[in-house]
Design an enzyme around this catalytic site. Structure first.
Site, PDB file in Angstrom:
ATOM      1  N   HIS A 325       0.826  -1.202   0.000  1.00  0.00           N
ATOM      2  CA  HIS A 325       0.000   0.000   0.000  1.00  0.00           C
ATOM      3  C   HIS A 325       0.862   1.254   0.000  1.00  0.00           C
ATOM      4  O   HIS A 325       0.540   2.247  -0.662  1.00  0.00           O
ATOM      5  CB  HIS A 325      -0.941   0.006   1.209  1.00  0.00           C
ATOM      6  CG  HIS A 325      -2.050   1.001   1.099  1.00  0.00           C
ATOM      7  ND1 HIS A 325      -2.097   2.151   1.854  1.00  0.00           N
ATOM      8  CD2 HIS A 325      -3.155   1.028   0.299  1.00  0.00           C
ATOM      9  CE1 HIS A 325      -3.181   2.829   1.550  1.00  0.00           C
ATOM     10  NE2 HIS A 325      -3.845   2.178   0.609  1.00  0.00           N
ATOM     11  N   CYS A 326       1.971   1.200   0.717  1.00  0.00           N
ATOM     12  CA  CYS A 326       2.883   2.344   0.770  1.00  0.00           C
ATOM     13  C   CYS A 326       3.494   2.640  -0.590  1.00  0.00           C
ATOM     14  O   CYS A 326       3.908   3.772  -0.865  1.00  0.00           O
ATOM     15  CB  CYS A 326       4.016   2.082   1.764  1.00  0.00           C
ATOM     16  SG  CYS A 326       3.492   1.640   3.425  1.00  0.00           S
ATOM     17  N   MET A 327       3.568   1.623  -1.465  1.00  0.00           N
ATOM     18  CA  MET A 327       4.259   1.735  -2.750  1.00  0.00           C
ATOM     19  C   MET A 327       3.333   2.016  -3.920  1.00  0.00           C
ATOM     20  O   MET A 327       3.785   2.025  -5.070  1.00  0.00           O
ATOM     21  CB  MET A 327       4.997   0.429  -3.036  1.00  0.00           C
ATOM     22  CG  MET A 327       6.135   0.134  -2.081  1.00  0.00           C
ATOM     23  SD  MET A 327       6.845  -1.484  -2.435  1.00  0.00           S
ATOM     24  CE  MET A 327       8.585  -1.151  -2.130  1.00  0.00           C
TER      25      MET A 327
END
Length: 341
Positions: A325-327
């Site tokens: 999700h961070c990426m």
């Protein structure tokens, strides 16, 4: 701001490039990252930012060509510091007619922890590339620090948003008003904190996520001796007392944390299954070679009956402190907004 499960036009990502930031694990990170890109491109277009010639050549070598992938993977040469586009990228919004624009928040690498000047310029590049208007804001805000349900509710953590290294002049009431004006959030809910040794100061997307307008999954620890146990238990209790804009309680589903403690170059790592990414017809879930990997998938699959829930390895990627999700940053479907602003 549309919820993540709304239809996407594309996903934006940034190719991993700096071996020092990955503590010598770059080759493994790129292998896992390429598998994530290939998976997403089975379902929707991908825009991949690459910071230099080496990044572009390695990305092209690792990824399928246009004829091998159902959807295009388009590379863009852009100066970058890191890969966490969820936090340094834009937040897309839609008006009542479905017209899309984006908000350009300031990014300072979670309170100045790393280099950030190039990453802070990414929303301007995205807006120019797509021909979209954008709303420049002076406040620091990271996409991973906020969850929305698409029906007026936002969820965040005090440990992140209230740090003095982000917006020292804003309190809870100030954030509520700011996010009402910019993202259409009518009700902002707060949890206290996130995972131990999370360099984002406890982003909500590592612990608790909306899976639809009325359902949340939240991370829980099993070992009472684990520093995360009491924090996650308190979050769970608070979530069970929260309600939507109509006063209806949310359904809260427990999602286990990985059973095994992982150590990295800078101490404990924050692996979590909550850092999944929801796309058109799929959900990409990070796995770590942990006894709880399959259990987490079993929890998530019934919550996404119309999507393929896909587990992918993130054991090397978590060395950098984040996961899928961070990426990723979703671009919602819709025509560009052409008003004045």
């Amino acid at each position: 701001m549309p919820p993540e499960w709304a239809e996407h036009a594309a996903t934006w990502m940034s190719w991993p490039s700096d071996d020092d930031l990955w503590f010598g694990h770059l080759a493994g990170v790129r292998a896992e990252y390429a598998e994530l890109v290939r998976t997403i491109a089975r379902f929707e277009p991908v825009h991949l930012l690459v910071r230099d010639e080496e990044s572009g050549s390695t990305a092209r070598a690792a990824l399928p060509g246009s004829t091998a992938s159902p959807f295009p993977i388009t590379l863009h040469r852009v100066p970058l510091d890191d890969v966490w586009i969820r936090d340094n990228g834009p937040l897309f919004i839609r008006d009542a007619a479905g017209r899309v624009s984006l908000v350009n928040w300031r990014f300072n690498a979670w309170g100045g922890k790393f280099e950030w000047q190039n990453d802070d310029r990414v929303p301007e590049y995205v807006a120019e590339t797509l021909g979209l208007p954008h709303w420049d804001r002076p406040e620091v805000l990271e996409g991973g620090g906020l969850e929305v349900n698409g029906a007026g509710v936002g969820l965040t953590t005090r440990s992140c948003l209230l740090t003095p290294t982000r917006n020292p002049g804003l309190d809870e009431e100030g954030y509520a008003e700011l996010l009402r004006k910019t993202l259409g959030i009518q009700k902002l809910l707060w949890l206290d904190g996130g995972l131990e040794n999370d360099h984002t100061d406890g982003h909500i997307d590592t612990i608790t996520r909306f899976v639809d307008g009325r359902t949340l999954v939240t991370s829980v620890a099993q070992d009472e001796a684990d520093a995360n146990f009491s924090v996650m238990a308190k979050n769970l209790a608070e979530l069970r007392g929260m309600a939507d804009v109509h006063g209806q309680p949310f359904r809260t589903v427990e999602l286990p944390l990985p059973a095994n403690r992982l150590e990295g170059a800078e101490g404990r790592l924050p692996p979590t299954y909550a850092n999944f990414y929801i796309g058109n017809g799929f959900v990409a879930v990070p796995l770590y070679g942990d006894p709880n990997d399959e259990r987490a998938l079993e929890v998530l699959r019934p919550l996404f009956p119309d999507r393929e829930v896909i587990g992918l390895m993130s054991r090397a990627i978590i060395e950098g402190g984040g996961s899928f999700h961070c990426m990723t940053q979703q671009q919602p479907a819709g025509e560009g907004w052409r008003g004045e602003g």
